[in-house]
Scaffold this active site. Sequence first.
Site, mmCIF file in Angstrom:
data_model
loop_
_atom_site.group_PDB
_atom_site.id
_atom_site.type_symbol
_atom_site.label_atom_id
_atom_site.label_comp_id
_atom_site.label_asym_id
_atom_site.label_seq_id
_atom_site.Cartn_x
_atom_site.Cartn_y
_atom_site.Cartn_z
ATOM 1 N N ASP A 207 0.828 -1.196 0.000
ATOM 2 C CA ASP A 207 0.000 0.000 0.000
ATOM 3 C C ASP A 207 0.868 1.254 0.000
ATOM 4 O O ASP A 207 1.834 1.347 0.757
ATOM 5 C CB ASP A 207 -0.899 -0.021 1.247
ATOM 6 N N GLU A 275 1.592 -0.289 -4.958
ATOM 7 C CA GLU A 275 0.632 0.748 -5.342
ATOM 8 C C GLU A 275 1.364 2.080 -5.410
ATOM 9 O O GLU A 275 1.991 2.499 -4.437
ATOM 10 C CB GLU A 275 -0.499 0.827 -4.312
#
Length: 552
Positions: A207, A275
Amino acid sequence: MTTQLGKQGSDWWRGAVIYQIYPRSFQDTNGDGIGDLKGVIERLDYIASLNVDAIWLSPFFTSPMKDFGYDISDYRGVDPMFGSLEDFDRLVEAAHARGLRVTIDQVLSHTSDQHPWFAESRASRDNPKADWYVWADARPDGAPPTNWQSVFGGSAWQWDTRRCQYYLHNFLSSQPDLNFRNPEVVEAILGEVRFWLERGVDGFRLDAVNFCTHGELRDNPPRESSAEGFLGVRPDNPYGFQLHHHDKTQPENLAFLERLRALLDEYPGTTSVGEVGDDDSLGVMAEYTQGGKRLHMAYSFDLLGERHDPAFLRDTLTEMEARIGDGWPCWALGNHDVTRLASRWNAEGEAANLRLYLAFLLTQRGSVCLYQGEELGLPEAALTFEQLVDPAGITFWPAYKGRDGCRTPLPWASRAEQAGFSGGAPWLPIPEAHRALAVDRQEADPEALLHATRALLAFRRNQPALVKGEVRYHPIRDEVLCLERHYQGQRLLVALNFSDQARELPAPRAAQALDAAPKLVNGTWTNGRLRLPPYGIAIASCSTEEDQAWDV
């Protein structure tokens, strides 16, 4: 139980299709209205039937849930609402027995403010973990150290009365940023990653991976116009008013990624997908995946916006190809952070459009993430302000309604209580419109998108050129996107009609339709002509390099 994980070996991730599961909304087994790990186990046969290669589990770790699991208070614990570590171990074993790899979210750039590390760090300026987070003194007038903005609105700095200093938080104020300039922090984070590797996971979705390091404490310069450079950054969000030169995507992050990759390389067959949210996201994707010593693959938000005209798609993909070199992209058209694809790309109830978008995603060079419910064509749920739980939606309402609309529970049974998701009241309401698209309804309808998804995924799996091949794009012709895929002597031609009108184009005479192609591949190749119905899809093999007809 013996694992059966296919024939691709350690390179399995290259071209893999990864099914993203948002556990809170997948399947509840104890009636509390929140999905759990046992629910994932219960539905593994369904997932395997889709012909995907792996699953990605959004966070299930111990958390106060201020950001629904992306604020971790214990990296090694399963939050009781999702089950236990034993449930996770059973999930890995059961998934492997079905040929499914298991990847999990890792939120490395920040923790919850309830994490013991932060509790110790904020206690004083001279304790052993005092420098584990990003702390800074106020400016002489008491203002925050820099003008950096939080993605969720307002200053990225929060005053703390214990230390009489500010701490950095790129997201919620309850999500303090770790200090990756401290070697002890890097070692601790790598230890948390190793814990899950030892439990048998096959990889990690990382993330906000470009947020791990910050630069000098200097003000970011303003930008001339607001830009949607990261999730939720809309014209009404001051985060988009700056050029983010100092607060993220710093060169020092590359050293951390190399340490992380070295750790993963100790466990053959594991992978990583990062990401990336950045002003130059394609450039960062390239930098983070090149050379085989950083991330295995990365994805960005470039295809997660509203634009989907073929010229934009081609430009994005050709730029990526021009920059990525030996790196490897991962593409997604939806996830838990953006409006559902069917609504965002104006395809609610439009089966032909949804089949086209699926074919587009699955014929590009790179790996693929498929978000739960995309195989059903679920539209965005329309929720009232009172029904929202997402802090971003609550902050920016009504201009931005947040992420709850794409996170509602998956509908399994059209007539069952709570659509078969739970025996209790769900944490988010299930729209009545979703019942008509429930899994049981689509299983019974041979023309449903669910069956088309299965068929196209099965077809792709057996076409090496689509899984691992090189790509070449041709000019857009009458809203038709044309490309080629090449791998070890196999050459495939792909044409995708983004128009609501039938199209006829010149094509190589040697092009031959593939007998194995599913019926949703509905274009025809005859005597040097390609005919496509509205939103049509055509895939052919071609034994020659004749392609001038596509370059006119």
